[in-house]
Scaffold this active site. Structure first.
Site, mmCIF file in Angstrom:
data_model
loop_
_atom_site.group_PDB
_atom_site.id
_atom_site.type_symbol
_atom_site.label_atom_id
_atom_site.label_comp_id
_atom_site.label_asym_id
_atom_site.label_seq_id
_atom_site.Cartn_x
_atom_site.Cartn_y
_atom_site.Cartn_z
ATOM 1 N N TRP A 168 0.837 -5.203 10.070
ATOM 2 C CA TRP A 168 -0.155 -6.189 10.500
ATOM 3 C C TRP A 168 -0.644 -7.087 9.380
ATOM 4 O O TRP A 168 -1.279 -8.098 9.631
ATOM 5 C CB TRP A 168 -1.377 -5.474 11.106
ATOM 6 N N ASN A 169 -0.402 -6.717 8.121
ATOM 7 C CA ASN A 169 -1.107 -7.438 7.049
ATOM 8 C C ASN A 169 -0.541 -8.836 6.788
ATOM 9 O O ASN A 169 -1.274 -9.757 6.489
ATOM 10 C CB ASN A 169 -1.160 -6.608 5.772
ATOM 11 N N LYS A 192 9.847 -5.267 16.409
ATOM 12 C CA LYS A 192 8.639 -4.619 16.916
ATOM 13 C C LYS A 192 7.487 -4.935 15.955
ATOM 14 O O LYS A 192 7.396 -4.372 14.866
ATOM 15 C CB LYS A 192 8.820 -3.095 16.981
ATOM 16 N N ASP A 194 3.528 -5.048 14.637
ATOM 17 C CA ASP A 194 2.430 -4.094 14.756
ATOM 18 C C ASP A 194 1.628 -4.412 16.027
ATOM 19 O O ASP A 194 1.458 -5.584 16.396
ATOM 20 C CB ASP A 194 1.518 -4.193 13.533
ATOM 21 N N GLY A 243 5.934 -0.912 6.094
ATOM 22 C CA GLY A 243 4.730 -0.220 6.528
ATOM 23 C C GLY A 243 4.353 0.845 5.518
ATOM 24 O O GLY A 243 4.720 0.765 4.337
ATOM 25 N N SER A 244 3.652 1.859 5.988
ATOM 26 C CA SER A 244 3.146 2.884 5.077
ATOM 27 C C SER A 244 4.268 3.845 4.658
ATOM 28 O O SER A 244 5.262 4.005 5.379
ATOM 29 C CB SER A 244 2.032 3.661 5.760
ATOM 30 N N GLU A 265 10.253 -0.856 3.043
ATOM 31 C CA GLU A 265 9.323 -1.540 2.133
ATOM 32 C C GLU A 265 7.965 -0.887 2.358
ATOM 33 O O GLU A 265 7.321 -1.143 3.368
ATOM 34 C CB GLU A 265 9.264 -3.028 2.472
ATOM 35 N N LEU A 266 7.541 -0.047 1.414
ATOM 36 C CA LEU A 266 6.412 0.836 1.705
ATOM 37 C C LEU A 266 5.198 0.537 0.815
ATOM 38 O O LEU A 266 5.111 -0.496 0.191
ATOM 39 C CB LEU A 266 6.873 2.286 1.550
ATOM 40 N N CYS A 299 0.654 -5.406 0.033
ATOM 41 C CA CYS A 299 1.386 -4.305 -0.599
ATOM 42 C C CYS A 299 1.572 -4.523 -2.093
ATOM 43 O O CYS A 299 1.712 -3.577 -2.849
ATOM 44 C CB CYS A 299 2.738 -4.131 0.072
ATOM 45 N N GLU A 397 -2.837 4.678 -2.374
ATOM 46 C CA GLU A 397 -3.077 3.281 -2.035
ATOM 47 C C GLU A 397 -4.345 3.165 -1.196
ATOM 48 O O GLU A 397 -4.514 3.883 -0.209
ATOM 49 C CB GLU A 397 -1.883 2.785 -1.216
HETATM 50 P P1 NAD Z 1 2.201 1.749 9.456
HETATM 51 O O1 NAD Z 1 3.258 2.525 8.799
HETATM 52 O O2 NAD Z 1 1.108 2.453 10.133
HETATM 53 O O3 NAD Z 1 2.816 0.752 10.546
HETATM 54 C C1 NAD Z 1 3.863 -0.131 10.255
HETATM 55 C C2 NAD Z 1 4.688 -0.366 11.508
HETATM 56 O O4 NAD Z 1 5.297 0.863 11.889
HETATM 57 C C3 NAD Z 1 3.878 -0.829 12.708
HETATM 58 O O5 NAD Z 1 4.623 -1.777 13.445
HETATM 59 C C4 NAD Z 1 3.725 0.441 13.525
HETATM 60 O O6 NAD Z 1 3.523 0.215 14.901
HETATM 61 C C5 NAD Z 1 5.072 1.112 13.264
HETATM 62 N N1 NAD Z 1 5.094 2.565 13.511
HETATM 63 C C6 NAD Z 1 4.062 3.420 13.591
HETATM 64 N N2 NAD Z 1 4.522 4.668 13.845
HETATM 65 C C7 NAD Z 1 5.865 4.591 13.911
HETATM 66 C C8 NAD Z 1 6.909 5.534 14.107
HETATM 67 N N3 NAD Z 1 6.649 6.825 14.320
HETATM 68 N N4 NAD Z 1 8.181 5.112 14.094
HETATM 69 C C9 NAD Z 1 8.465 3.816 13.862
HETATM 70 N N5 NAD Z 1 7.520 2.866 13.675
HETATM 71 C C10 NAD Z 1 6.232 3.249 13.690
HETATM 72 O O7 NAD Z 1 1.656 0.790 8.316
HETATM 73 P P2 NAD Z 1 0.412 -0.149 8.399
HETATM 74 O O8 NAD Z 1 -0.796 0.646 8.105
HETATM 75 O O9 NAD Z 1 0.438 -0.942 9.627
HETATM 76 O O10 NAD Z 1 0.719 -1.165 7.191
HETATM 77 C C11 NAD Z 1 0.147 -1.019 5.969
HETATM 78 C C12 NAD Z 1 1.115 -0.335 5.039
HETATM 79 O O11 NAD Z 1 2.282 -1.128 4.899
HETATM 80 C C13 NAD Z 1 0.563 -0.202 3.653
HETATM 81 O O12 NAD Z 1 0.863 1.064 3.161
HETATM 82 C C14 NAD Z 1 1.303 -1.262 2.881
HETATM 83 O O13 NAD Z 1 1.407 -1.044 1.508
HETATM 84 C C15 NAD Z 1 2.619 -1.269 3.538
HETATM 85 N N6 NAD Z 1 3.306 -2.545 3.300
HETATM 86 C C16 NAD Z 1 4.387 -2.562 2.485
HETATM 87 C C17 NAD Z 1 5.005 -3.770 2.186
HETATM 88 C C18 NAD Z 1 6.196 -3.846 1.263
HETATM 89 O O14 NAD Z 1 6.878 -4.865 1.251
HETATM 90 N N7 NAD Z 1 6.479 -2.822 0.501
HETATM 91 C C19 NAD Z 1 4.525 -4.940 2.741
HETATM 92 C C20 NAD Z 1 3.401 -4.873 3.558
HETATM 93 C C21 NAD Z 1 2.808 -3.653 3.853
#
Ligand code: NAD
Length: 540
Positions: A168-169, A192, A194, A243-244, A265-266, A299, A397
């Protein structure tokens, strides 16, 4: 940032985008039904701005089937035509920028300044693909097995259907940084987004269609991560996840079970290193941007600052001063530096990290307060010192506008502290000696390290790979690496001399002796050529 105040977003627009999502959810032979809707909320006001389908596994199946059918014709389209679509899309994004900025702000709560930075990234990525994709995806001659007798040529075929899962960010940038190279490489993409930020993705789906992308080649499937995510990973040929770290592990495990490749990309808690010779005022201004862009929900944002003792007091004073100059706001103008956090959970996370650190002895220099007078989830940019290096704030983080500043005796100690983390996404080094800065940058275990800049010097270099070491992920986006992850390389070897086997007409023993002699001679010749190249400076 109420929806009704958005200057360039027509009242019905989000409802139309919800209808688009509903149509996508019902496409395909299975005519899959979407479950109940997911409410989307504007973080700046906590008002409900619409609802999108909560797709189930059957809806994902139908979408992937449709993409698979569409992909076969897309793959046959010449790369130049595929990149032309993406190039036109870049123009359309620029042309529709004001409406897209409104959509971004209303669904993320970010400031317009941050929204602009995000939006401009999309056409920049399109230009890189338009300029470079043909060269990266074209056939390549490689060194032959038996020079003169055989040839080896590598061609790059699309993997098929790519699943992109985005956070979402930065909903526009982080969807498109994966989707566009995948499309240019000849794949279909099912995205997909967020569940909190689906509208930006749906608006871009529409613009890709206008740019000439054939039906079904790019689809957005909305829904809950734990439902749509696994269903998608089970059906696609590659998954690009942002994501995370926690979710990244779940994604990697599932991709592994399906024997498909993935990029992850976490998260990270990025370090920023200030050397003794840094210009403290300039560094403080840069550090503020490095730490608080998008209210720290970035991130690449710095969360740990290490300052060499000799610069510590002056830097700290300048940094606190610059932080206090930042403005918080939820308007559609360019007045605010920082906007809102995304939701109540994110606010809780930030507040509890700061409270925990203070209870363990950290000193609060500025910020540290929730600002419901500005927006329900707004939080002040916050600077802490004396943070316990083993605390959650120092090790994990936070993903908010909070940073710790710690003095260190010298550059070596700064590098050691920066590297004392399981993460390794982004870092920066600040110094008036750029060459020394670049040398120190090479000692920091992160995928991108910037000298005298927080993150744009590397993120903006779209020709260079970007990604994480350690718990910050796998694989790279941007650059040729960011395109090649979406293809299957196929090597074709052609022999001009028939099969490369033991010849019938020469006794095997003679042939083996001759082959050993040829191999030894070949090794000596290539060693000599290597040495010569080094001597005349062609090879380092
Ligand atoms: P998140 O992992 O909760 O969600 C990310 C995505 O994964 C969303 O679309 C969510 O719906 C989906 N998701 C949730 N559960 C899932 C599952 N079981 N299987 C597959 N997909 C699933 O992360 P967040 O809190 O929305 O985003 C913030 C995190 O993302 C932070 O940790 C941030 O550092 C990281 N991030 C990393 C980068 C990068 O380039 N390294 C960039 C932006 C954000």
């Amino acid at each position: 940032m109420a929806l009704t105040d958005a200057p360039h977003l027509a009242a019905r627009r989000l409802a139309d985008l919800s209808d688009r999502a509903m149509r996508s959810a019902r496409t395909g032979e299975a005519n899959a039904a979407a479950g109940d809707g997911i409410d989307v909320v504007a973080p700046a006001t906590d008002e409900r701005i619409g609802s999108v389908p909560a797709c189930d596994a059957a809806a994902v199946d139908a979408a992937v089937d449709r993409s698979r059918t569409a992909q076969t014709a897309w793959e046959e389209t010449p790369v130049a035509e595929r990149t032309a679509v993406v190039d036109r899309f870049g123009d359309l994004v620029l042309g529709h920028r004001e409406e897209l900025l409104d959509v971004l702000q209303v669904e993320t709560g970010k400031s317009r300044r941050t929204a602009v930075e995000e939006l401009f990234d999309v056409p920049t990525g399109c230009s890189f693909l338009a300029n470079e994709a043909e060269a990266v995806l074209g056939p390549e001659r490689r060194r032959a097995a038996v020079p003169g007798a055989t040839t080896a040529t590598v061609t790059y075929d699309p993997v098929g259907v790519v699943g992109v899962i985005s956070p979402w960010n930065y909903p526009l940038t982080l969807s498109m940084a994966d989707a566009l190279p995948a499309l240019v490489a000849g794949n279909a993409v099912v995205l997909k987004p967020d569940e909190k930020t689906p509208y930006g993705a749906l608006a871009l789906e529409e613009l890709l269609e206008v740019a000439g992308l054939p039906d079904g080649v790019f689809q957005v499937v909305t829904g809950e991560g734990p439902t749509v995510g696994p269903a998608l990973i089970d059906r696609v040929d590659y998954v690009a996840f942002t994501g995370s770290t926690e979710t990244g592990r779940v994604v990697a495990e599932r991709a592994g079970r399906n024997l498909i490749d993935c990029s992850l990309e976490l998260g990270s808690n990025n370090p920023l290193v200030v050397l003794g010779d840094a210009d403290v005022d300039e560094t403080a201004r840069g550090a503020v941007q490095a730490c608080f862009s998008n209210a720290g929900q970035l991130c690449l944002a710095a969360e740990r600052i290490y300052v060499v003792d000799s610069a510590y007091d002056a830097f700290l004073e300048a940094f606190v001063r610059e932080t206090e100059r930042l403005s918080l706001g939820t308007g559609y103008d360019y007045d605010a530096d920082l906007g809102s956090l995304i939701d109540a959970d994110q606010l809780d996370r930030v507040e509890s990290r700061v409270d925990e650190a203070r209870e363990a002895g950290a000193t609060l220099l500025t910020g540290g307060s929730h600002r419901p007078d500005i927006g329900p989830f707004c939080y002040e940019p916050t600077v802490l010192t004396d943070v316990d290096p083993d605390s959650t704030l120092a090790r994990e983080e936070t993903f908010g506008p909070v940073v710790s500043v710690t003095p260190v005796p010298d550059a070596d100690a700064a590098v050691a502290a920066a590297n004392d983390s399981p993460y390794g996404l982004n870092a920066s080094v600040w110094t008036s000696d750029r060459a020394r800065g670049a040398a120190i940058a090479r000692e920091i275990d992160c995928g991108t390290v910037n000298v005298n800049d927080g993150f744009l010097a590397t993120w903006g270099a779209t020709d260079a790979p970007m990604g994480g070491f350690g718990d910050s992920g796998l694989g790279r986006r941007h650059g040729p690496e960011g395109i090649r992850r979406f293809v299957e390389p196929r090597t074709v070897g052609v022999s001009r001399v028939g099969p490369l086997a033991f010849p019938d007409r020469i006794p095997t023993e003679w042939f083996v002796r001759g082959a050993f002699a040829a191999i030894s001679l070949g090794r000596k010749a290539s060693r000599g050529a290597r040495r010569l190249k080094k001597r005349i400076g062609l090879q380092r």
